[in-house]
Motif scaffolding. Structure first.
Motif, short mmCIF file in Angstrom:
data_model
loop_
_atom_site.label_atom_id
_atom_site.label_comp_id
_atom_site.label_asym_id
_atom_site.label_seq_id
_atom_site.Cartn_x
_atom_site.Cartn_y
_atom_site.Cartn_z
N ASN A 19 23.67 -21.31 21.15
CA ASN A 19 23.01 -21.95 20.03
C ASN A 19 21.58 -21.50 19.79
OD1 ASN A 19 25.24 -23.57 19.42
ND2 ASN A 19 24.70 -25.01 21.01
N ASN A 21 18.58 -20.00 18.22
CA ASN A 21 18.34 -19.68 16.83
C ASN A 21 16.97 -19.05 16.74
OD1 ASN A 21 17.53 -19.84 14.11
ND2 ASN A 21 18.86 -21.61 13.75
N ASP A 23 15.09 -18.52 14.29
CA ASP A 23 14.16 -19.24 13.43
C ASP A 23 13.51 -20.42 14.14
OD1 ASP A 23 14.54 -17.55 11.24
OD2 ASP A 23 16.31 -18.66 10.58
N LYS A 24 14.22 -21.01 15.10
CA LYS A 24 13.63 -22.14 15.84
C LYS A 24 12.57 -21.69 16.83
CE LYS A 24 17.43 -25.33 15.31
NZ LYS A 24 18.43 -26.18 15.95
N LEU A 25 12.58 -20.41 17.19
CA LEU A 25 11.57 -19.88 18.10
C LEU A 25 10.26 -19.61 17.36
CD1 LEU A 25 13.74 -17.33 20.11
CD2 LEU A 25 13.11 -19.66 20.74
N LYS A 26 10.35 -19.47 16.04
CA LYS A 26 9.18 -19.17 15.22
C LYS A 26 8.13 -20.27 15.39
CE LYS A 26 8.17 -17.67 10.53
NZ LYS A 26 8.75 -17.43 9.21
N TRP A 27 6.90 -19.85 15.56
CA TRP A 27 5.71 -20.69 15.75
C TRP A 27 5.64 -21.32 17.13
CZ3 TRP A 27 2.63 -18.79 12.53
CH2 TRP A 27 3.01 -18.50 11.23
N ASN A 28 6.67 -21.13 17.94
CA ASN A 28 6.67 -21.66 19.30
C ASN A 28 6.59 -20.57 20.36
OD1 ASN A 28 7.00 -24.50 18.69
ND2 ASN A 28 9.04 -23.92 17.99
#
Length: 143
Positions: A19, A21, A23-28
């Motif tokens: 799962n 993603n 995009d969910k790593l972006k900014w983190n």
């Protein structure tokens, strides 16, 4: 009880692999995408574990057309999503992706990790992170 814990850990690891993603790593997180032999790079990554952690890196190694994260093989669909997001990832290259999700630099495999860390430390977001950490250490009551 041990079986339950082992099953839960296995499930969480599989869940991450299936799962994840981008995009969910972006900014983190920042990404290092290494296209080379994982057996060569795993020891180097262990040596630099603290520096990678301090800079919020997640490392993916592409080896023999398979993607690994922390020695775990990722699904083939993840390789396709990496290529779809960042374009063709050249053999024997390291790709640095910033927290904004953009490719910041590409390096040959023989690059010194210190060069990569220095490049990251020059980035505006990293400078902000360092200032924020310094400020919170000096004035812990402020947070």
């Amino acid at each position: 009880m041990k079986l339950l814990i082992c099953t839960l850990i296995l499930f969480l690891n599989m869940n991450f692999a299936e799962n994840i993603n981008l995009d969910k790593l972006k900014w983190n997180n920042r990404l290092l995408i290494i296209n080379g032999n994982k057996d060569v790079f795993n020891p180097l990554l262990k040596i630099n574990k603290v520096e990678l952690f301090n800079r919020d890196f997640i490392v993916f190694i592409i080896s023999n057309d398979e993607v690994y994260h922390k020695n775990r093989k990722m699904p083939q669909s993840f390789l396709k999503s990496l290529i779809g997001k960042y374009g063709t990832i050249k053999d024997e290259m390291i790709t640095l992706v910033g927290k904004d999700g953009e490719v910041k630099n590409k390096y040959h495999l023989d690059v010194d990790m210190i060069k990569i860390f220095n490049d990251v430390d020059k980035m505006p977001m990293r400078k902000y992170e360092i200032k924020k950490k310094w400020f919170s250490n000096k004035f812990p009551f402020w947070n």
